[in-house]
Design a protein around this motif. Structure first.
Motif, mmCIF file in Angstrom:
data_model
loop_
_atom_site.group_PDB
_atom_site.id
_atom_site.type_symbol
_atom_site.label_atom_id
_atom_site.label_comp_id
_atom_site.label_asym_id
_atom_site.label_seq_id
_atom_site.Cartn_x
_atom_site.Cartn_y
_atom_site.Cartn_z
ATOM 1 N N CYS A 47 4.132 8.956 10.530
ATOM 2 C CA CYS A 47 2.974 9.642 9.827
ATOM 3 C C CYS A 47 3.611 11.127 9.711
ATOM 4 O O CYS A 47 3.513 11.800 8.808
ATOM 5 C CB CYS A 47 1.707 9.561 10.651
ATOM 6 S SG CYS A 47 1.063 8.098 10.538
ATOM 7 N N LEU A 48 4.020 11.809 10.962
ATOM 8 C CA LEU A 48 4.267 13.207 10.763
ATOM 9 C C LEU A 48 5.653 13.521 9.690
ATOM 10 O O LEU A 48 5.760 14.150 9.107
ATOM 11 C CB LEU A 48 4.720 13.718 12.228
ATOM 12 C CG LEU A 48 3.702 13.946 13.136
ATOM 13 C CD1 LEU A 48 4.248 14.307 14.598
ATOM 14 C CD2 LEU A 48 2.792 15.024 12.679
ATOM 15 N N LEU A 57 5.984 11.498 7.201
ATOM 16 C CA LEU A 57 5.511 11.584 5.601
ATOM 17 C C LEU A 57 4.603 12.886 5.526
ATOM 18 O O LEU A 57 4.875 13.355 4.310
ATOM 19 C CB LEU A 57 4.488 10.268 5.850
ATOM 20 C CG LEU A 57 4.928 8.813 5.704
ATOM 21 C CD1 LEU A 57 3.798 7.748 5.558
ATOM 22 C CD2 LEU A 57 5.864 8.846 4.384
ATOM 23 N N LEU A 58 3.913 13.162 6.277
ATOM 24 C CA LEU A 58 3.112 14.355 6.261
ATOM 25 C C LEU A 58 4.152 15.648 5.896
ATOM 26 O O LEU A 58 4.034 16.261 5.030
ATOM 27 C CB LEU A 58 2.415 14.750 7.477
ATOM 28 C CG LEU A 58 1.152 15.664 7.314
ATOM 29 C CD1 LEU A 58 0.100 14.887 6.343
ATOM 30 C CD2 LEU A 58 0.684 15.917 8.503
ATOM 31 N N PHE A 76 -0.678 14.573 16.606
ATOM 32 C CA PHE A 76 -0.934 14.713 15.035
ATOM 33 C C PHE A 76 -1.409 16.007 14.742
ATOM 34 O O PHE A 76 -1.293 16.734 13.595
ATOM 35 C CB PHE A 76 -1.612 13.535 14.708
ATOM 36 C CG PHE A 76 -1.678 13.140 13.110
ATOM 37 C CD1 PHE A 76 -0.399 12.802 12.663
ATOM 38 C CD2 PHE A 76 -2.704 13.722 12.426
ATOM 39 C CE1 PHE A 76 -0.606 12.586 11.150
ATOM 40 C CE2 PHE A 76 -2.665 13.535 11.046
ATOM 41 C CZ PHE A 76 -1.737 13.012 10.430
ATOM 42 N N GLY A 130 0.920 18.777 14.166
ATOM 43 C CA GLY A 130 1.543 18.557 13.182
ATOM 44 C C GLY A 130 0.746 19.275 11.926
ATOM 45 O O GLY A 130 1.405 19.838 11.125
ATOM 46 N N LEU A 152 6.652 12.190 -1.611
ATOM 47 C CA LEU A 152 6.322 10.932 -1.950
ATOM 48 C C LEU A 152 4.996 10.862 -2.855
ATOM 49 O O LEU A 152 4.963 10.023 -3.632
ATOM 50 C CB LEU A 152 6.185 10.117 -0.679
ATOM 51 C CG LEU A 152 7.477 10.441 0.001
ATOM 52 C CD1 LEU A 152 7.143 9.127 1.307
ATOM 53 C CD2 LEU A 152 8.785 9.686 -0.772
ATOM 54 N N TRP A 153 3.900 11.523 -2.261
ATOM 55 C CA TRP A 153 2.985 11.779 -3.300
ATOM 56 C C TRP A 153 2.083 12.958 -3.184
ATOM 57 O O TRP A 153 2.366 13.814 -2.008
ATOM 58 C CB TRP A 153 1.726 10.633 -2.978
ATOM 59 C CG TRP A 153 1.488 10.656 -1.707
ATOM 60 C CD1 TRP A 153 0.178 11.332 -0.970
ATOM 61 C CD2 TRP A 153 1.907 9.783 -0.359
ATOM 62 N NE1 TRP A 153 0.082 10.994 0.288
ATOM 63 C CE2 TRP A 153 0.921 10.133 0.669
ATOM 64 C CE3 TRP A 153 2.699 8.689 -0.264
ATOM 65 C CZ2 TRP A 153 1.168 9.401 1.789
ATOM 66 C CZ3 TRP A 153 3.047 8.120 0.908
ATOM 67 C CH2 TRP A 153 2.208 8.422 2.007
ATOM 68 N N MET A 190 -0.301 15.765 -2.026
ATOM 69 C CA MET A 190 -1.152 15.791 -0.855
ATOM 70 C C MET A 190 -2.421 16.643 -1.129
ATOM 71 O O MET A 190 -2.063 17.832 -2.016
ATOM 72 C CB MET A 190 -0.381 16.291 0.455
ATOM 73 C CG MET A 190 0.534 15.224 0.822
ATOM 74 S SD MET A 190 -0.061 13.783 1.197
ATOM 75 C CE MET A 190 -0.735 14.054 3.155
#
Lengths: 390, 737
Positions: free
Chosen positions: A51-52, A54-55, B129, B132, B199-200, B202
């Motif tokens: 996830c990180l 991708l983010l 997370f 992040g 990729l997309w 955000m």
């Protein structure tokens, strides 16, 4: 044989295990005997890293990418750390003492130094469970180098929470610095059925240091355990065996000592049954003396039970009687269906009798009975649970 | 009970509450979470921060046995309330921020109850997370170090949780080693794994939008002026070609629409741009590029995240899309746009065409667009403009007249002008005569348009301080607005501010404001801010931040390719394969370095070392090898061949060696037999404990004694060894003579 696929795979699995980790009294864990997979936490850690990633990619943020790679490499390194730690474990099983079916047995495992010569011991919390059982009895053993006493008691965490916490507190208050490695710990065995069993495979797992991976092994310590029948009082027949082999039967729950001839008085020793104390002398002189009877040596007794009644009840009652008679230090023999043990006395004799009772097999009477002497724990466990449900 | 003893009791209680590893782990987790909260103040709503803070306090209090944790019913109720509040506020703060808020609230509610393994693990992951997410807005070196420390703290907490009562120090050491070991691997992955394009799309964070916006109401730029945050850094290839201060106009947007108050990018302009883009017509910049290709100045911009697509360039500049990781397109008004908002520090490459001018991009359309004027209000200005139009015959003369007006009529440069709500241009030009760059630019454009001269407002940055010879740093307070006037089909730049405050262009905003007796911001540091030490530190930090931006944040696909090409030459698929295989190989080597047990180097005890040295010495002296002989036989064999002194010394060494090893062995066996107390199942745990414990202490004291004894013996062995060597040396020198 007609096997369901489940049973088939189970059989194959055990066959494979037997080849891979053969049964032995002593196990030094190594590459062959250790399995390792991420735990739930480990998988979520991996998902988190992805996830990180991708983010970080979507925001074109290098720091997020760096964090994601850091998480991944921590995951990679922990794989080796977890394995390395667990591969330091070497266990030796001590012979299992017999126990009664309604009680709890103990498999004592001793931690020995590993054959690869590593000096650091294995750390972490060990989870032990019997592989054969679906409702495995779980217990945690905490293993670490420091604080020996904490380890032994904290292992009993599954048995009594209070004890473990108090021990933990002790550890900080006293600040002791024992550095000797943990010597041994024991795994409880629950066996609701009498008999002689082969202890199955024990699953030992450990998720030290970060809980990201679980290392485990299924080891068979190749131990036999004799489970005595549960002791339960019952109407046991006591036959007096005279020299001429004429038996006179008296019910045991009458005065058991009535047929014995008084022989002498001795000083009372602690542990002797109170029913032999000569209370008259005690009242008179204040000295405790116990009566001794002559019947013991020439005429011994044989315990038996009516064959027509339920076998299990009979065995339970006989077990109880054997223990009782040994405690009162008397000579006795045992006769029940195919069992025939000559009169004798002492602890060794008791164990002999108990073992004979424990291993008494119903299938001997009932022809074509296919059950084998070695009953797997699974079946007995299932019976136990079903009984508990009732 | 006296007060002191109560305090003692309290301290003991606190110590006790943290004594279990689980409590310690939860304590560390709470600490890490509160640090995390304090760094996320920008995206988080106040009530979320308060709620989370309370949750941490509740959990920390719950560590004491006398306090109970809230029931799950209370927490569920709170969760429902929080969900309502989040949906209520969620629409106003944007998708990304509301997601971060949601995650934080969920964490906070979980923190209140955390005790189970599952919850604990969940919180660790969620906190990682959130770290992040923290990187979305904080990109500095210090943020990175801080967040890495937080990661370490979280890992420590996990290690303590799973460490089964290993000491906290051991866990901390373990985590430190783990992170240090994983950093090289992470770095390798970072350098070699392909840098993918997004990729997309955000959602972007509203709270982190900074810098210029696409509308300007006079006063907006003044508010930017209070911020000294970095906007971007420009690095020039050639030190000599860095433009002089007065020419550093970083052009970003042309604002061609005025509604009486606010200047904005014209909707018609946007429409036209879209149509032209569909028609695939080359922009005038592209045409100009070929003409002026020889005299270009290459430079690189490292743009701080603005969450906006527009870029700030010396006009006119040509984007170098072969190097840019985000492609940049040029518009017909010569401004440049990134193909998506700049959401992290990004490097962009441009070529400045100093000799080219900005031509009228879309012909008559631009002219018409920039003559539009609302016909109500600001009557005086319009009258004055018509007067000018009548007075001068060409556009340039009119523009110069307006500029002269600013320099002659006593205008004042200030960051805090009075509000001008009605007829802002009139009141600025004829009453207040005090304002900021946007006021001047706005008034000038208005006047010119009223006089029939096409003009537009341009915003961007002006100036920049030199970080080093070829690096300029442009900060938010350098934001500026100026005017472009269409003269002879070319847009010429006029900066009315330069008439009022000439030093604004050459020395920057602060100097300009000082001349008018104002300062940009009230410094808390006061005089301290001017000391040499402070300035040096500041410069040093700026340098560090610049290098960080350039090498770490700006590391993109291009930089990666360049790096690989530097190492292996032109990249072919074969070479790439080799590179990746080597990378895997390096990781494997690193791992073996970390984990391979060094078996081939058995560590000798000091006594062994002394003995072997002595034997080596004697072998060299006598030529008699020991081979497999036992110590005693060897000793008796060589004794006659040695001088008396040496022989006795060697004998002493041997006997001491034997003593050490013999006694050590017997000690060991004794210790082992001591601890092997039979443990029957009937014994209680308590008695097991006590016996094992006392055995251990006994064994320990015994081994300690033995160790100190051994040390003494080894010392004596060393002395004997020195004697031996001396005597052998003496023999050698004697025989030489």
């Amino acid at each position: 044989m007609n096997w369901s696929p489940h049973q088939y795979f189970r059989h194959r699995f055990f066959k494979w295990l037997n080849k891979r980790i053969p049964a032995a009294n002593e196990h030094h864990l190594n590459l062959n005997s250790i399995f390792i997979l991420p735990t739930g936490f480990g998988w979520s850690f991996i998902v988190l890293s992805l996830c990180l990633f991708l983010l970080g990619t979507n925001y074109q943020n290098n720091l997020m990418l760096l964090l994601s790679y850091l998480c991944l490499s921590i995951m990679l390194l922990t794989l080796f750390y977890t394995h390395q730690n667990f591969a330091r474990l070497a266990l030796k099983a001590l012979p299992v003492k017999p126990f009664h079916a309604d009680k709890e047995g103990q498999l004592h495992l001793r931690i020995v130094s590993h054959e690869n010569g590593s000096r650091t011991p294995c750390f972490g919390e060990l989870q032990c469970a019997w592989l054969d059982s679906e409702h495995a009895y779980k217990s945690g053993a905490k293993l670490l180098r420091k604080e020996n006493k904490v380890r032994l008691s904290s292992f009993r965490i599954a048995l009594g929470e209070d004890k473990s916490t108090s021990a933990k507190e002790d550890k900080f208050v006293s600040q002791d610095k024992n550095k000797g490695p943990l010597q041994s710990f024991s795994i409880p065995i629950h066996m609701p059925k009498r008999g002689r069993f082969r202890l199955g495979r024990l699953t030992i797992s450990c998720d030290f240091p970060l809980g990201l991976y679980k290392c485990w092994t299924h080891i068979d310590f190749s131990q036999q355990v004799t489970v005595y029948a549960a002791a339960q009082e019952g109407p046991v027949t006591v036959d007096k065996v005279a020299a001429d082999n004429v038996a006179k039967s008296i019910m045991q729950n009458k005065n058991a000592t009535s047929n014995e001839d008084f022989y002498a008085l001795y000083d009372y020793e602690i542990g002797q049954p109170l029913n032999r104390v000569s209370w008259k002398h005690v009242a008179k002189s204040g000295n405790w003396v116990s009566k001794s009877f002559t019947s013991l040596s020439p005429n011994s007794h044989v315990l038996s039970y009516s064959d027509s009644l339920d076998t299990e009840a009979a065995i339970s009652a006989l077990t109880h009687a054997v223990i009782h008679w040994t405690q009162s230090d008397r000579t006795f023999g045992l006769r029940f269906k195919t069992i025939n043990i000559l009169p004798n006395q002492g602890a060794k004799h008791m164990h002999e009798c108990l073992e004979a009772l424990a291993c008494f097999d119903k299938s001997m009477e009932i022809p074509f009975g296919a059950s084998s002497n070695t009953v797997s724990i699974t079946t007995s466990k299932k019976q136990r649970t079903s009984r508990a449900e009732k | 009970m006296s007060e002191v003893s109560i305090d003692m009791f309290r301290i003991a209680a606190i110590k006790n509450t943290l004594s279990t590893p689980r409590a310690m782990a939860v304590f560390l987790l709470c600490i890490a979470f509160s640090f995390l909260l304090s760094t996320l103040t920008a995206p988080l709503m106040t009530w979320v921060i308060v709620l989370s803070g309370c949750a941490v306090v509740v959990r920390l209090a719950g560590l004491q046995p006398s306090y109970n944790l809230p029931t799950s019913r209370t927490v569920n109720l709170l969760a429902i309330l929080a969900v309502f509040a989040l949906t209520w506020f969620g629409f106003s703060i944007g998708l990304l921020d509301s997601m971060i808020n949601l995650l934080t609230v969920a964490c906070a509610l979980k923190v209140m109850l955390v005790d189970e393994k599952r919850d604990f693990h969940l919180l660790i992951c969620a906190s990682l997370f959130l770290i992040g997410c923290g990187f979305i807005s904080s990109l500095s070196v210090f943020a990175w170090f801080g967040y890495t420390a937080l990661v370490a703290l979280l890992l420590c907490s996990t290690a303590i949780y799973h460490g089964a009562m290993l000491s906290i120090k051991t866990s901390i050491t373990f985590v430190a080693v783990l992170i240090l070991q994983s950093l090289p691997i992470a770095l390798l992955l970072f350098l070699l794994l392909p840098q993918l394009p997004p990729l997309w799309q955000m959602p972007t964070s509203k709270s982190t939008e900074t810098g210029l916006s696409d509308t300007v109401t006079p006063g907006d730029i003044a508010s930017l002026a209070t911020s000294s945050e970095l906007a971007f850094s420009a690095t020039f290839e050639d030190t000599a070609k860095v433009p002089v201060a007065a020419d550093r106009y970083w052009r970003a947007l042309t604002l061609e629409h005025f509604d009486g108050k606010t200047w904005s990018v014209s909707a018609k302009r946007k429409q036209a741009e879209n149509q032209l883009a569909v028609m695939d017509k080359p922009t005038p910049l592209m045409v100009a590029a070929n003409r002026y290709a020889d005299a270009t100045i290459s430079y690189q911009l490292i743009v701080e995240p603005t969450q906006q697509p527009w870029l700030f360039t010396l006009a006119p500049s040509l984007p170098d899309n072969t190097l840019n990781s985000i492609s940049v397109k040029s518009l017909f008004d010569y401004t440049l746009r990134a193909s998506r908002p700049v959401s992290s520090k990004k490097a962009f490459y441009f070529r400045y065409l100093p000799t080219a001018s900005i031509s009228n991009g879309i012909g008559n359309f631009e002219k018409q667009l920039n003559l539009q004027l609302s016909t109500n209000g600001n009557v005086k200005t319009r009258e004055w403009a018509q007067l000018l139009a009548a007075q001068y015959d060409n556009e340039r003369a009119i523009a110069q007249a307006v500029m002269r007006e600013f320099s002659n009529k006593g205008f004042r440069y200030t960051l805090s002008p009075n509000a001008m709500p009605t007829d802002p241009i009139d009141s600025f030009l004829f009453e207040e005569r005090a304002g900021f760059c946007a006021h001047y630019a706005g008034a000038m454009v208005y006047a010119l348009r009223a006089a029939g001269v096409p003009a537009r407002m341009v915003t961007g940055y002006q100036g920049g301080s030199k970080l080093s010879d070829n690096v300029l740093q442009i900060r938010q307070y350098d934001a500026h607005a100026w005017v472009e006037v269409l003269i002879e089909d070319k847009w010429e730049r006029y900066d009315p501010t330069s008439m009022v405050a000439p030093s604004r262009l050459t020395y920057g905003l602060e100097t300009a404001l000082e001349e008018f007796g104002e300062s940009r911001e009230i410094s808390i540091l006061g005089e301290f801010g001017n000391t040499a030490l402070f300035t040096t530190l500041q410069t040093w930090f700026q340098q560090l931040d610049y290098s960080w931006s350039k090498w770490v944040l700006g590391f993109d696909n291009t930089a990666q390719t360049n790096m690989l090409e530097d190492i292996v030459g032109a990249l072919t698929p074969d070479k790439l394969r080799i590179v990746y295989l080597t990378a895997i190989g390096i990781v494997v080597v690193v791992l073996t370095l970390y984990f391979l047990p060094n078996r081939n180097k058995p560590r000798l005890s000091p006594s062994h070392r002394v003995l072997f040295n002595a034997i080596a010495l004697i072998e060299k002296q006598t030529g008699n090898k020991r081979e497999n002989k036992s110590l005693v036989t060897y000793q008796s064999e060589i004794a006659p061949r040695l001088p008396l002194e040496a022989a006795s010394a060697f004998k002493e060494i041997c006997s001491r060696f034997e003593k050490i090893h013999y006694t050590a062995q017997s000690e060991n066996t004794r210790a082992q037999s001591g601890t092997e107390t039979p443990q029957s199942g009937t014994e209680t745990a308590q008695s097991d404990n006590t016996t094992a414990q006392s055995d251990n202490t006994r064994a320990q004291s015994r081994t300690e004694e033995a160790q100190s004894e051994n040390k003494r013996e080894v010392q004596l062995m060393k002395q004997q060894f020195l004697l031996l060597r001396k005597s052998l040396k003496r023999v050698n020198t004697n025989s030489d003579k």
